[in-house]
Design a protein around this motif. Sequence first.
Motif, short mmCIF file in Angstrom:
data_model
loop_
_atom_site.label_atom_id
_atom_site.label_comp_id
_atom_site.label_asym_id
_atom_site.label_seq_id
_atom_site.Cartn_x
_atom_site.Cartn_y
_atom_site.Cartn_z
N VAL A 64 0.81 -1.22 0.00
CA VAL A 64 0.00 0.00 0.00
C VAL A 64 0.84 1.27 0.00
O VAL A 64 0.29 2.38 -0.08
CB VAL A 64 -0.97 0.03 1.20
N LYS A 65 2.15 1.14 0.08
CA LYS A 65 3.02 2.32 0.10
C LYS A 65 2.78 3.16 -1.15
O LYS A 65 2.74 2.63 -2.27
CB LYS A 65 4.48 1.90 0.18
N GLY A 66 2.63 4.46 -0.95
CA GLY A 66 2.39 5.36 -2.06
C GLY A 66 0.94 5.49 -2.45
O GLY A 66 0.57 6.36 -3.23
N ARG A 67 0.09 4.60 -1.93
CA ARG A 67 -1.35 4.65 -2.25
C ARG A 67 -2.19 5.00 -1.03
O ARG A 67 -3.20 5.68 -1.15
CB ARG A 67 -1.81 3.30 -2.79
N PHE A 68 -1.81 4.50 0.14
CA PHE A 68 -2.57 4.71 1.36
C PHE A 68 -1.82 5.66 2.29
O PHE A 68 -0.58 5.64 2.33
CB PHE A 68 -2.79 3.39 2.10
N THR A 69 -2.57 6.43 3.06
CA THR A 69 -1.98 7.33 4.05
C THR A 69 -2.74 7.21 5.36
O THR A 69 -3.97 7.37 5.37
CB THR A 69 -2.02 8.78 3.57
N ILE A 70 -2.01 6.94 6.42
CA ILE A 70 -2.62 6.89 7.75
C ILE A 70 -2.36 8.22 8.45
O ILE A 70 -1.28 8.81 8.31
CB ILE A 70 -2.08 5.70 8.57
N SER A 71 -3.34 8.69 9.19
CA SER A 71 -3.19 9.91 9.97
C SER A 71 -4.08 9.82 11.19
O SER A 71 -4.95 8.95 11.28
CB SER A 71 -3.55 11.14 9.12
N ARG A 72 -3.87 10.73 12.12
CA ARG A 72 -4.71 10.74 13.32
C ARG A 72 -4.91 12.17 13.78
O ARG A 72 -4.09 13.04 13.54
CB ARG A 72 -4.08 9.90 14.44
N LYS A 76 -9.75 14.85 18.08
CA LYS A 76 -11.02 14.25 17.70
C LYS A 76 -11.08 12.76 18.01
O LYS A 76 -12.06 12.08 17.66
CB LYS A 76 -11.27 14.46 16.21
N ASN A 77 -10.03 12.23 18.64
CA ASN A 77 -10.00 10.79 18.97
C ASN A 77 -10.26 9.93 17.74
O ASN A 77 -11.03 8.95 17.80
CB ASN A 77 -11.01 10.44 20.06
N THR A 78 -9.64 10.28 16.63
CA THR A 78 -9.94 9.60 15.37
C THR A 78 -8.65 9.31 14.61
O THR A 78 -7.74 10.15 14.57
CB THR A 78 -10.88 10.45 14.50
N VAL A 79 -8.61 8.14 14.02
CA VAL A 79 -7.54 7.78 13.10
C VAL A 79 -8.16 7.53 11.73
O VAL A 79 -9.30 7.05 11.63
CB VAL A 79 -6.75 6.55 13.60
N TYR A 80 -7.43 7.89 10.69
CA TYR A 80 -7.94 7.82 9.33
C TYR A 80 -7.04 6.94 8.47
O TYR A 80 -5.85 6.79 8.74
CB TYR A 80 -7.99 9.22 8.70
N LEU A 81 -7.63 6.41 7.42
CA LEU A 81 -6.86 5.72 6.39
C LEU A 81 -7.38 6.21 5.04
O LEU A 81 -8.49 5.86 4.62
CB LEU A 81 -7.00 4.21 6.51
N GLN A 82 -6.59 7.06 4.39
CA GLN A 82 -6.92 7.51 3.04
C GLN A 82 -6.39 6.50 2.06
O GLN A 82 -5.19 6.21 2.04
CB GLN A 82 -6.29 8.89 2.78
N MET A 83 -7.28 5.95 1.25
CA MET A 83 -6.92 4.90 0.30
C MET A 83 -7.16 5.39 -1.11
O MET A 83 -8.31 5.67 -1.49
CB MET A 83 -7.74 3.63 0.58
N ASN A 84 -6.10 5.52 -1.87
CA ASN A 84 -6.17 5.96 -3.26
C ASN A 84 -5.74 4.84 -4.20
O ASN A 84 -5.10 3.87 -3.78
CB ASN A 84 -5.27 7.18 -3.47
N SER A 85 -6.08 5.00 -5.45
CA SER A 85 -5.71 4.01 -6.47
C SER A 85 -6.08 2.59 -6.04
O SER A 85 -5.27 1.66 -6.15
CB SER A 85 -4.21 4.10 -6.77
#
Length: 124
Positions: A64-72, A76-85
Amino acid sequence: QVQLVESGGGLVQAGGSLRLSCAASGRTFSSYAMGWFLQAPGKEREFVAGIGRSSVNTFYADSVKGRFTISRDNAKNTVYLQMNSLQPEDTAVYYCAAKTATLGVTDYQVYDYWGQGTQVTVSS
């Protein structure tokens, strides 16, 4: 104790994007490192991405390197996973997890708390 609730899954065409969210209960969210894992039918749970307590350190599976991005967002007590391509092989149930252990970011067995999962389906 932490309760985790994922959202944002769905059906998307190949090449599309989704953003997963994981909302955590409790006032100690910032004391947990967080991870995203996936599990496809008939397969073991696999590491996708991880993030440290302060967002300084992030980790990704090679797939997933280069396609997904994890952030928090600790406010807001929230973690995200942005998934592209996205590709059909990304189809799985995605889980977020929290851990207090300092090591083993890719090892699902060291995570203390898990969400219920959200389905991601990528059509070709």
